[in-house]
Motif scaffolding. Structure first.
Motif, PDB file in Angstrom:
ATOM      1  N   GLN A 133      13.866   3.892   4.040  1.00 22.64           N
ATOM      2  CA  GLN A 133      14.363   4.682   2.914  1.00 22.64           C
ATOM      3  C   GLN A 133      14.095   3.975   1.599  1.00 22.64           C
ATOM      4  OE1 GLN A 133      18.466   5.905   3.268  1.00 22.64           O
ATOM      5  NE2 GLN A 133      17.834   7.880   4.102  1.00 22.64           N
ATOM      6  N   ARG A 134      14.334   2.673   1.563  1.00 20.46           N
ATOM      7  CA  ARG A 134      14.135   1.948   0.310  1.00 20.46           C
ATOM      8  C   ARG A 134      12.654   1.786  -0.021  1.00 20.46           C
ATOM      9  NH1 ARG A 134      17.057  -3.240   1.323  1.00 20.46           N
ATOM     10  NH2 ARG A 134      17.262  -2.481   3.462  1.00 20.46           N
ATOM     11  N   THR A 135      11.793   1.680   0.993  1.00 23.58           N
ATOM     12  CA  THR A 135      10.354   1.656   0.724  1.00 23.58           C
ATOM     13  C   THR A 135       9.904   3.001   0.162  1.00 23.58           C
ATOM     14  OG1 THR A 135      10.022   0.102   2.554  1.00 23.58           O
ATOM     15  CG2 THR A 135       8.080   1.249   1.730  1.00 23.58           C
ATOM     16  N   SER A 136      10.448   4.080   0.712  1.00 21.51           N
ATOM     17  CA  SER A 136      10.140   5.414   0.198  1.00 21.51           C
ATOM     18  C   SER A 136      10.650   5.570  -1.229  1.00 21.51           C
ATOM     19  CB  SER A 136      10.768   6.477   1.105  1.00 21.51           C
ATOM     20  OG  SER A 136      10.549   7.781   0.606  1.00 21.51           O
ATOM     21  N   LEU A 137      11.835   5.028  -1.512  1.00 18.56           N
ATOM     22  CA  LEU A 137      12.390   5.060  -2.869  1.00 18.56           C
ATOM     23  C   LEU A 137      11.502   4.259  -3.817  1.00 18.56           C
ATOM     24  CD1 LEU A 137      14.560   5.546  -5.017  1.00 18.56           C
ATOM     25  CD2 LEU A 137      15.814   3.579  -4.083  1.00 18.56           C
ATOM     26  N   ALA A 138      11.074   3.055  -3.374  1.00 21.18           N
ATOM     27  CA  ALA A 138      10.202   2.231  -4.212  1.00 21.18           C
ATOM     28  C   ALA A 138       8.895   2.960  -4.513  1.00 21.18           C
ATOM     29  CB  ALA A 138       9.921   0.900  -3.518  1.00 21.18           C
ATOM     30  N   ARG A 139       8.369   3.691  -3.540  1.00 21.58           N
ATOM     31  CA  ARG A 139       7.144   4.457  -3.753  1.00 21.58           C
ATOM     32  C   ARG A 139       7.356   5.531  -4.817  1.00 21.58           C
ATOM     33  NH1 ARG A 139       4.852   6.820   1.583  1.00 21.58           N
ATOM     34  NH2 ARG A 139       6.828   7.950   1.525  1.00 21.58           N
ATOM     35  N   ALA A 140       8.507   6.214  -4.763  1.00 23.50           N
ATOM     36  CA  ALA A 140       8.798   7.252  -5.749  1.00 23.50           C
ATOM     37  C   ALA A 140       8.957   6.655  -7.147  1.00 23.50           C
ATOM     38  CB  ALA A 140      10.056   8.015  -5.350  1.00 23.50           C
ATOM     39  N   LEU A 141       9.619   5.498  -7.225  1.00 18.27           N
ATOM     40  CA  LEU A 141       9.828   4.863  -8.533  1.00 18.27           C
ATOM     41  C   LEU A 141       8.518   4.343  -9.105  1.00 18.27           C
ATOM     42  CD1 LEU A 141      13.118   2.891  -7.782  1.00 18.27           C
ATOM     43  CD2 LEU A 141      12.875   5.033  -9.061  1.00 18.27           C
ATOM     44  N   ALA A 142       7.655   3.784  -8.240  1.00 15.30           N
ATOM     45  CA  ALA A 142       6.377   3.254  -8.707  1.00 15.30           C
ATOM     46  C   ALA A 142       5.424   4.361  -9.144  1.00 15.30           C
ATOM     47  CB  ALA A 142       5.721   2.412  -7.608  1.00 15.30           C
ATOM     48  N   GLY A 143       5.678   5.599  -8.711  1.00 18.65           N
ATOM     49  CA  GLY A 143       4.822   6.706  -9.106  1.00 18.65           C
ATOM     50  C   GLY A 143       4.869   6.987 -10.588  1.00 18.65           C
ATOM     51  N   ARG A 144       6.019   6.670 -11.235  1.00 15.94           N
ATOM     52  CA  ARG A 144       6.173   6.848 -12.686  1.00 15.94           C
ATOM     53  C   ARG A 144       5.733   8.243 -13.136  1.00 15.94           C
ATOM     54  NH1 ARG A 144       6.510   1.851 -15.537  1.00 15.94           N
ATOM     55  NH2 ARG A 144       7.854   0.518 -14.264  1.00 15.94           N
ATOM     56  N   ARG A 145       6.236   9.246 -12.452  1.00 19.11           N
ATOM     57  CA  ARG A 145       5.886  10.611 -12.814  1.00 19.11           C
ATOM     58  C   ARG A 145       7.026  11.242 -13.620  1.00 19.11           C
ATOM     59  NH1 ARG A 145       2.531  12.958  -7.557  1.00 19.11           N
ATOM     60  NH2 ARG A 145       0.823  11.435  -7.708  1.00 19.11           N
ATOM     61  N   PRO A 146       6.757  12.330 -14.324  1.00 20.94           N
ATOM     62  CA  PRO A 146       7.773  12.885 -15.234  1.00 20.94           C
ATOM     63  C   PRO A 146       9.054  13.343 -14.550  1.00 20.94           C
ATOM     64  CG  PRO A 146       5.603  13.732 -15.793  1.00 20.94           C
ATOM     65  CD  PRO A 146       5.446  12.990 -14.505  1.00 20.94           C
TER      66      PRO A 146
ATOM     67  N   SER B 237       0.827  -1.209   0.000  1.00 21.09           N
ATOM     68  CA  SER B 237       0.000   0.000   0.000  1.00 21.09           C
ATOM     69  C   SER B 237       0.858   1.253   0.000  1.00 21.09           C
ATOM     70  CB  SER B 237      -0.933   0.003   1.214  1.00 21.09           C
ATOM     71  OG  SER B 237      -1.833  -1.075   1.166  1.00 21.09           O
ATOM     72  N   ASN B 238       1.951   1.234   0.747  1.00 20.52           N
ATOM     73  CA  ASN B 238       2.843   2.392   0.773  1.00 20.52           C
ATOM     74  C   ASN B 238       3.518   2.609  -0.573  1.00 20.52           C
ATOM     75  OD1 ASN B 238       3.339   3.847   3.531  1.00 20.52           O
ATOM     76  ND2 ASN B 238       3.013   1.699   4.062  1.00 20.52           N
ATOM     77  N   ILE B 239       3.923   1.530  -1.222  1.00 18.94           N
ATOM     78  CA  ILE B 239       4.605   1.668  -2.514  1.00 18.94           C
ATOM     79  C   ILE B 239       3.654   2.216  -3.566  1.00 18.94           C
ATOM     80  CG2 ILE B 239       5.694   0.359  -4.388  1.00 18.94           C
ATOM     81  CD1 ILE B 239       6.916  -1.455  -2.287  1.00 18.94           C
ATOM     82  N   LEU B 240       2.389   1.761  -3.531  1.00 19.76           N
ATOM     83  CA  LEU B 240       1.415   2.175  -4.544  1.00 19.76           C
ATOM     84  C   LEU B 240       0.639   3.419  -4.136  1.00 19.76           C
ATOM     85  CD1 LEU B 240       0.019  -1.306  -5.606  1.00 19.76           C
ATOM     86  CD2 LEU B 240       1.494   0.204  -6.940  1.00 19.76           C
ATOM     87  N   PHE B 241       1.115   4.133  -3.121  1.00 24.23           N
ATOM     88  CA  PHE B 241       0.391   5.283  -2.603  1.00 24.23           C
ATOM     89  C   PHE B 241       0.143   6.322  -3.696  1.00 24.23           C
ATOM     90  CE2 PHE B 241       0.407   9.547  -0.639  1.00 24.23           C
ATOM     91  CZ  PHE B 241      -0.701   9.417   0.171  1.00 24.23           C
TER      92      PHE B 241
END
Length: 637
Positions: A539-552, A485-489
């Motif tokens: 930190q890595r969960t937060s990084l995974a969340r940012a990467l999964a966001g797929r934003r420009p 859930s955190n990664i796909l936030f």
């Protein structure tokens, strides 16, 4: 619509913001009540009908008593008339009960809906306030205002409305019946009522002041508890539990004293009501006997008086609740009166941004920025024109001790073309994270200083601007849900490609090996603020969340500081594969993370002291080259 019309900025810290009065603030309830017009109209329309049934009962009881009083050998009880009288009483009682139940159900239900709507609007408003406000607000205080204070306001929308309307119909009608029985009796009741109301008004002002003091004390208790529970690890690590327990005990003791003071005042008010009722009964009997009233008339008068005592009790409770609610609405309006963020302009970015590998360019022109100074002081206006600081605001000494707004950035200039990577490095406090906060307008930059694809960030709608950025912040925050859930936030768990995004983000962030050791795997609940994870895992969960966001635009703010070198190397290799797909900003203290950036800026004390690529900066032999050499030696050892 009410919230969205506020377009001005948050008042500067140090300015004095007057509070609205309770009477003005209670107007805020009107739209919430009128939103449920059917329940309101039907509920109030039933009030005069059940009051009429209630007022008919004493007359019927007096008539029944008269039948019993005149029974003798010559005048036996008429069973048919007695049965008819009982049926009439049962009919009035049943009608009264049913109509009162329906009316109360509708109006009390209305108040619950109004409470829900007000809480939703307050939460919505809080989410749109500037970050500057949340930097200064106490979470426990906000929770207290959002729950306890709104609960008090519910009484204004429900019980007060129901009982207050009942009093409006009951009181004058009962006085009419008493005057009809005996003018002397009516005058005596009015005198008693006037004495009781005078005593009540003396107490109400004290109740409002003490109610506000109680609510402020409850906020302070909530804020302290929230702070200590959040920092429980620090308390235990430094063995400061007892010290904090003692501090909390002092705050709780202060709250208890405020509650006791309020209870004493309210107890005195209750004593006035009940005393007035007892004295009233004696007065009615005395006046009635003096006026030559019969037994059945005295009986009817006493019942009317008892019916009048209850409305007077309710009236006092209504007025008492009004004063407490007025104090509550003042505290809620202090939040509503703070303007929301400027929602930006109406210009739009090219529709192709975010599609495929199309990312925006970023540019900064002559950027100067400084954080503003102390917070606003909430003040009360008093009759003599003077103003005094509210009890929940910082003292003047505390305000003077706060920093007055150090300049964070000076003359910053750079351009980052679409799909390029920028590295921001430099000592702690150099202003690196501030640049990101300004691009996302968490803090408002000067106009014509930051541009996305050539458009001033002020001219873009705020939601559209922020939706461009996928940020892994310096201090990772995780919600108390599962890792998945955190990664796909930012992306949403219901999307068709959610599983593919999670797998790719886990692999790039090197989080998969850790999940294998967790009982719940990807569905492992991390606890509040991710308390069950280590610093590196957060930190890595937060990084995974940012990467999964797929934003420009991808922003990594010192995201690798808590991982080991082997994990860092793996993550950097994964990030290299993303180059060319997003515009990327890397903030790092380990220079290895920005080695391949297209542009590296070295900041110190808000200034850019070096700029260039990795190879160019090594030739300068400045801060970057010295730090690189030092870190390479540390890695080698």
């Amino acid at each position: 619509a009410r919230v969205s019309t506020i377009e001005t900025q948050i008042p500067e810290r140090g300015t004095r913001v007057p509070k609205v009065s309770g009477r003005q603030g209670l107007r805020r309830l009107v739209p919430y009540v009128l939103k449920h017009k059917v329940a309101l109209v039907v509920g109030l329309a039933l009030v005069p009908f059940f009051v009429a049934c209630q007022l008919a009962i004493p007359r019927q009881l007096a008539s029944a008593l008269a039948m019993l009083v005149h029974i003798d050998a010559e005048h036996p009880l008429d069973a048919g008339a007695w049965a008819q009288k009982l049926l009439i009483l049962v009919g009035f009682g049943t009608a009264y009960s049913l109509m009162r139940f329906v009316s109360r159900f509708l109006i009390m239900g209305l108040s619950r809906h109004a409470e829900e709507d007000l809480k939703s609007d307050l939460f919505h408003h809080l989410t749109r306030l500037p970050l500057d406000f949340h930097d200064r607000a106490r979470i426990g205080d906000l929770i207290s205002r959002s729950n306890q204070d709104i609960e008090l306001l519910r009484f204004q929308a429900g019980p007060t409305l129901f009982f207050g309307t009942s009093v409006i119909f009951l009181f004058p009608t009962i006085l009419y019946f008493l005057f009809r029985l005996s003018p002397e009796l009516g005058i005596a009741v009015i005198v008693l009522f006037a004495i009781g109301m005078t005593a009540m008004l003396k107490v109400f002002g004290v109740i409002q002041l003490r109610s506000r003091a109680v609510q402020d004390a409850q906020s302070e208790i909530g804020a302290k508890a929230q702070e200590d529970f959040t920092g429980i690890r620090v308390l235990q690590a430094f063995a400061r539990e007892q010290s904090e327990v003692d501090t909390f005990a002092e705050i709780a003791d202060n709250g208890m004293n405020k509650q006791i003071e309020l209870a004493r005042t309210r107890g005195g008010l209750d004593a006035i009501f009940y005393g007035a009722g007892s004295v009233g009964v004696l007065a009615v009997i005395s006046v009635g006997v003096w006026a030559g009233m019969g037994v059945e008339q005295l009986f009817e008068a006493v019942i009317y008086l008892q019916m009048l005592v209850w409305p007077l009790l309710i009236l006092g409770w209504v007025l008492q609740t009004y004063n407490r609610s007025a104090a509550a609405i003042e505290r809620i309006d202090e939040i509503f009166e703070i303007p929301i963020e400027d929602r930006g302009g109406s210009r739009r970015l090219d529709s192709s941004i975010g599609e495929g590998n199309r990312a925006p360019s970023l540019e900064v022109r002559n950027l100067d920025f400084e954080y503003i100074g102390p917070p606003p002081v909430i003040v009360d206006a008093v009759d003599d024109g003077e103003r005094k600081a509210d009890a929940t605001s910082p003292t003047l000494a505390e305000l003077e001790a706060l920093p007055k707004g150090p300049r964070a950035l000076h003359g910053i200039n750079f351009r980052l073309d679409a799909n390029q990577t920028l590295g921001l490095v430099g000592p702690v406090g150099a202003g690196k994270s501030t640049i990101i906060s300004l691009f996302t307008r968490l803090y408002d930059p000067p106009r014509q200083s930051l541009f996305v694809d050539g458009i001033d960030v002020w001219d873009l709608p705020l939601n559209e601007l922020r939706s461009l950025f996928s940020v892994a912040p310096q201090e990772p925050f995780l919600f108390g849900k599962s890792i998945k859930s955190n990664i796909l936030f930012a992306h949403g768990e219901e999307s068709d490609d959610a599983d593919d995004l999670v797998d790719a983000a886990l692999e790039a962030s090197r989080l998969s090996p850790d999940l294998d050791r967790m009982p719940g795997g990807i569905d492992q609940v991390v606890g509040e603020r991710g308390i069950t994870l280590s610093g590196g895992q957060k930190q890595r969960t937060s990084l995974a969340r940012a990467l999964a966001g797929r934003r420009p635009v991808l922003v990594l703010d010192d995201t690798l500081s808590a991982v080991d070198h082997a994990t860092e190397r793996h993550i950097l290799e994964a990030l290299r594969e993303l180059r060319g797909r997003q515009t990327t900003i890397l903030i790092a203290h380990r220079l290895e993370a920005v080695r391949e950036a297209d542009l590296i800026l070295v900041l110190d004390d808000g200034h850019v002291i070096e700029r260039g690529t990795h190879d160019e900066l090594l030739k300068v032999h400045g801060w970057y080259a010295q730090t690189w050499s030092q870190q390479q030696q540390e890695r080698a050892t």
